[in-house]
Design an enzyme around this catalytic site. Structure first.
Site, PDB file in Angstrom:
ATOM      1  N   ARG A  90     -24.627  -2.571   8.472  1.00 46.55           N
ATOM      2  CA  ARG A  90     -24.294  -3.956   8.141  1.00 46.55           C
ATOM      3  C   ARG A  90     -24.524  -4.883   9.336  1.00 46.55           C
ATOM      4  O   ARG A  90     -24.628  -6.089   9.171  1.00 46.55           O
ATOM      5  CB  ARG A  90     -22.837  -4.049   7.688  1.00 46.55           C
ATOM      6  CG  ARG A  90     -22.470  -3.038   6.632  1.00 46.55           C
ATOM      7  CD  ARG A  90     -21.069  -3.253   6.123  1.00 46.55           C
ATOM      8  NE  ARG A  90     -21.110  -4.043   4.902  1.00 46.55           N
ATOM      9  CZ  ARG A  90     -20.045  -4.379   4.194  1.00 46.55           C
ATOM     10  NH1 ARG A  90     -18.855  -4.018   4.604  1.00 46.55           N
ATOM     11  NH2 ARG A  90     -20.156  -5.084   3.096  1.00 46.55           N
ATOM     12  N   LYS A 138       0.846  -1.187   0.000  1.00 48.97           N
ATOM     13  CA  LYS A 138       0.000   0.000   0.000  1.00 48.97           C
ATOM     14  C   LYS A 138       0.886   1.243   0.000  1.00 48.97           C
ATOM     15  O   LYS A 138       1.855   1.327   0.747  1.00 48.97           O
ATOM     16  CB  LYS A 138      -0.904  -0.019   1.234  1.00 48.97           C
ATOM     17  CG  LYS A 138      -2.082   0.933   1.175  1.00 48.97           C
ATOM     18  CD  LYS A 138      -3.069   0.659   2.308  1.00 48.97           C
ATOM     19  CE  LYS A 138      -4.284   1.558   2.214  1.00 48.97           C
ATOM     20  NZ  LYS A 138      -5.267   1.285   3.266  1.00 48.97           N
ATOM     21  N   GLU A 146     -18.630  -6.015  11.000  1.00 51.01           N
ATOM     22  CA  GLU A 146     -19.557  -5.291  11.865  1.00 51.01           C
ATOM     23  C   GLU A 146     -20.559  -6.214  12.551  1.00 51.01           C
ATOM     24  O   GLU A 146     -20.915  -5.989  13.715  1.00 51.01           O
ATOM     25  CB  GLU A 146     -20.305  -4.227  11.061  1.00 51.01           C
ATOM     26  CG  GLU A 146     -19.423  -3.078  10.586  1.00 51.01           C
ATOM     27  CD  GLU A 146     -18.678  -3.357   9.295  1.00 51.01           C
ATOM     28  OE1 GLU A 146     -17.914  -2.487   8.843  1.00 51.01           O
ATOM     29  OE2 GLU A 146     -18.850  -4.463   8.725  1.00 51.01           O
TER      30      GLU A 146
END
Length: 642
Positions: A403, A289, A375
């Site tokens: 969610r 990243k 979640e």
């Protein structure tokens, strides 16, 4: 512009088909220029930088090998799609990213046929890829045609259960599709959990390469009867060292891990699977990243989300803050309460920094839990923490808490467990647009029996609400607050535990009462100042609670005024609907009260600044003033006189 990088080869690419005639060496050059263009564009717009830089080579290779948009590339999470947008005909608009009337920061079906599926939340890509593959095989017809489906899913996204549900189904159906596991060892926060450790072990060093070569050579020397046993042993050792076993058990052929920044590895593998695949294939690609931009590579979050920045130094150009952010106020207050009460703990889903829990994690690491992008698990985990005698704060963005709603209902509300929901990013959030707007939590939390729902009007109120939640042990409680900085009000020295279900009066007036829930109170006050110049002094009240309602306050306001207007930063079905229900049940409308409810419009509002988005929603001070004039008939009288 003189400050833009020189990109002679990229300048010739207007669509992915333009990549088809290039040599592999030229594709390497395209990737290099694409990285420079991405850095340049995001330095102007701000946005998600690190994720896109990590997939520059992969993006170039995918578009060179596959036939998009007939072949569907689904990015998960799609904040990594900026290089993809540059290659798919949107380079001329790339410096409008995340701006009003500009390009979305995520893939968006209405924006381009090269964006087959929107994915601003994680872990949906394999389900979507399987859907496209099945639609293809069933003869589905769409303008671009139906070809291969390729899901590019990050290792953070892979931690969510939905990804495995999809893989299990895909393995069972056996359809030809490709899953590229983009493994950068980092989602937004450093990834957590056993899956991340498992992936890390896959490429822990050289031994596997040596083992594979040795095993291959050894097997060939054995007599035929022994070879099958040796093959099983080799497969077992390979599984232990490389770990394709888990994915293969789900029905996927596993390839990897390969270097996601090495085109000499990416291009041959992608060409081979495109030519030969018959069923589902998982390609494990290792990336970095922030790759290729020093300031992003050195940053703790690898340049995940950045403001506009100086390309040379990487220094972000953030406006000086006039007040603390709501998120930091929550984080600081929680730490103070945790210092006094060792039962207070915190749960978040891959957003410790975004929710302010990084402070808690540093001070009390044993009581702060980042469950990864999960979640549903996070909510149920918090429920059981509460059942086990702890005082959990479940801190999630409004749009992410959606969610876990089934778990909020079944595991928290029905069992009346005292989970404290800290709902960040409430209301309209700006550059991330509709996918991240916290529009629905007032409605979906307030309709649950026994749930207490609060909204902070300013940062001082948030201090009181954290204290109120910490002290509340009789069932679940939620408090919501927006993104960004507070109002600049004086902060209380001592937090106050609010009386549940009691609002507060802000200003006494006549004729019309404005009942605000949340941070529109500042705009309500501005509207009142403008109205005062017209000889109208409205009453202003801060509801504080959507559930339970302050019945006495609301009924008194209704009795003392000819008109009542509620204002909230949420969709229809929330606070105003509960107020209307109360007024109807009490027969207040029978005596002629004029009632209006200002809510977010019944549409998804595209990205812009929060102020612009609230302008579209007609919820800024001028619109509140206009609503008052309209309900009192003042505007109409003025028109008649004219």
């Amino acid at each position: 512009m003189p400050d833009r990088p020189k990109t002679p080869l990229l300048d010739q690419i207007t669509r992915p088909v333009d990549l088809k005639g290039l040599t592999d060496a030229q594709l390497v050059q395209v990737a290099h220029e694409l990285r420079q263009e991405t850095i340049s564009a995001v330095s102007v717009t701000g946005g998600h930088l690190g994720a896109g830089l990590g997939v520059v080579e992969l993006t170039t290779a995918l578009h060179a090998v596959f036939d998009t948009p007939r072949d569907k590339v689904i990015w998960d999470v799609s904040h990594q799609c900026y290089p993809h947008k540059i290659l798919t005909g949107r380079r001329d608009r790339i410096r409008t990213l995340r701006m009003k009337d500009g390009l979305s920061g995520f893939t968006k079906r209405s924006e381009s046929p090269f964006d087959p599926f929107g994915a601003a939340h994680s872990s949906t890509s394999i389900s979507a890829a399987l859907g496209f593959a099945v639609a293809r095989d069933l003869g589905g017809v769409i303008p671009e045609g139906n070809g291969d489906a390729i899901a590019v899913i990050g290792d953070g996204s892979m931690s969510a259960g939905m990804a495995f549900e999809a893989m299990n189904n895909a393995g069972h159906l056996g359809k030809r599709l490709f899953v590229i596991l983009n493994d950068n060892e980092m989602s937004i926060a450093p990834p957590v959990g056993a899956l991340s450790s498992y992936l890390s072990r896959l490429y822990a060093g050289e031994p596997f390469q040596e083992l594979k070569a040795a095993a291959k050579g050894a097997v060939s020397l054995l007599p035929e009867p022994f070879r099958e046993g040796a093959k099983r042993a080799k497969d077992m050792l390979k599984g232990m060292a490389v770990g394709g076993t888990m994915f293969e058990a789900l029905g996927f052929s596993y390839l990897g891990p390969i270097d996601g920044h090495d085109m000499d590895q990416l291009l041959p593998v992608l060409r081979t699977v495109k030519a030969r695949a018959t069923g589902p294939i998982l390609i494990h690609v290792l990336t970095k990243k922030g790759k290729g931009y020093g300031p992003a590579e050195r940053a703790r979050d690898k340049g995940h989300a950045t403001a506009k920045f100086d390309m040379v130094t990487g220094e972000q150009k953030k406006a000086p803050s006039n007040a603390p952010s709501y998120t930091s106020v929550f984080g600081n207050e929680l730490v103070k309460h945790a210092a006094k009460d060792d039962k207070i703990c915190a749960v978040t889903a891959a957003m410790p920094d975004g929710t302010g829990l990084n402070l808690m994690a540093e001070r009390y690491p044993s009581r702060c839990f980042d469950v990864g992008i999960a979640e549903q698990h996070g909510v149920t985990f918090a429920a059981a923490l509460a059942a086990g005698g702890m005082k959990p704060f479940c801190a999630m963005y409004s749009t992410f808490l959606q969610r876990g709603y089934d778990q909020v209902v079944h595991d928290v509300a029905i069992q009346r467990l005292p989970v404290r929901f800290a709902i960040d990013r409430a209301g309209l959030v700006g550059a991330d647009g509709a996918t991240h707007a916290g529009s629905f939590d007032i409605g979906f939390m307030s309709n649950l029996p026994g749930m207490v729902v609060m909204a902070a009007a300013d940062e001082a109120e948030l201090v009181h609400m954290v204290a109120t939640a910490a002290a509340h042990n009789d069932g679940p409680i939620a408090f919501r607050y927006p993104r960004g900085e507070g109002e600049g009000v004086e902060m209380p020295e001592t937090p106050e535990v609010l009386e549940i279900g009691k609002g507060r009066m802000i200003q006494d007036g006549k004729r019309v009462a404005l009942l605000s829930f949340g941070t529109r109170l500042g705009e309500v006050k501005k509207a009142a100042e403008s109205l005062a110049a017209k000889g109208i002094t409205p009453t202003i009240a801060d509801a504080r609670f959507a559930k339970p309602l302050d019945r006495d306050l609301i009924l008194q306001l209704a009795a003392d005024h000819e008109a009542l207007i509620t204002i909230e930063e949420g969709a229809v079905g929330g606070f105003g609907s509960h107020v209307a229900q109360l007024l109807a049940e009490e027969g207040v409308f029978d005596s002629g009260l004029k009632y209006r409810s200002m809510v977010l419009p019944d549409t998804f509002i595209d990205q812009a600044s929060p102020a612009d988005m609230y302008e579209v929603a007609a919820m800024n001070a001028p619109q509140i003033e206009a609503k008052v004039l309209d309900v009192l008939g003042v505007a109409t009288i003025g028109e008649k006189r004219a």
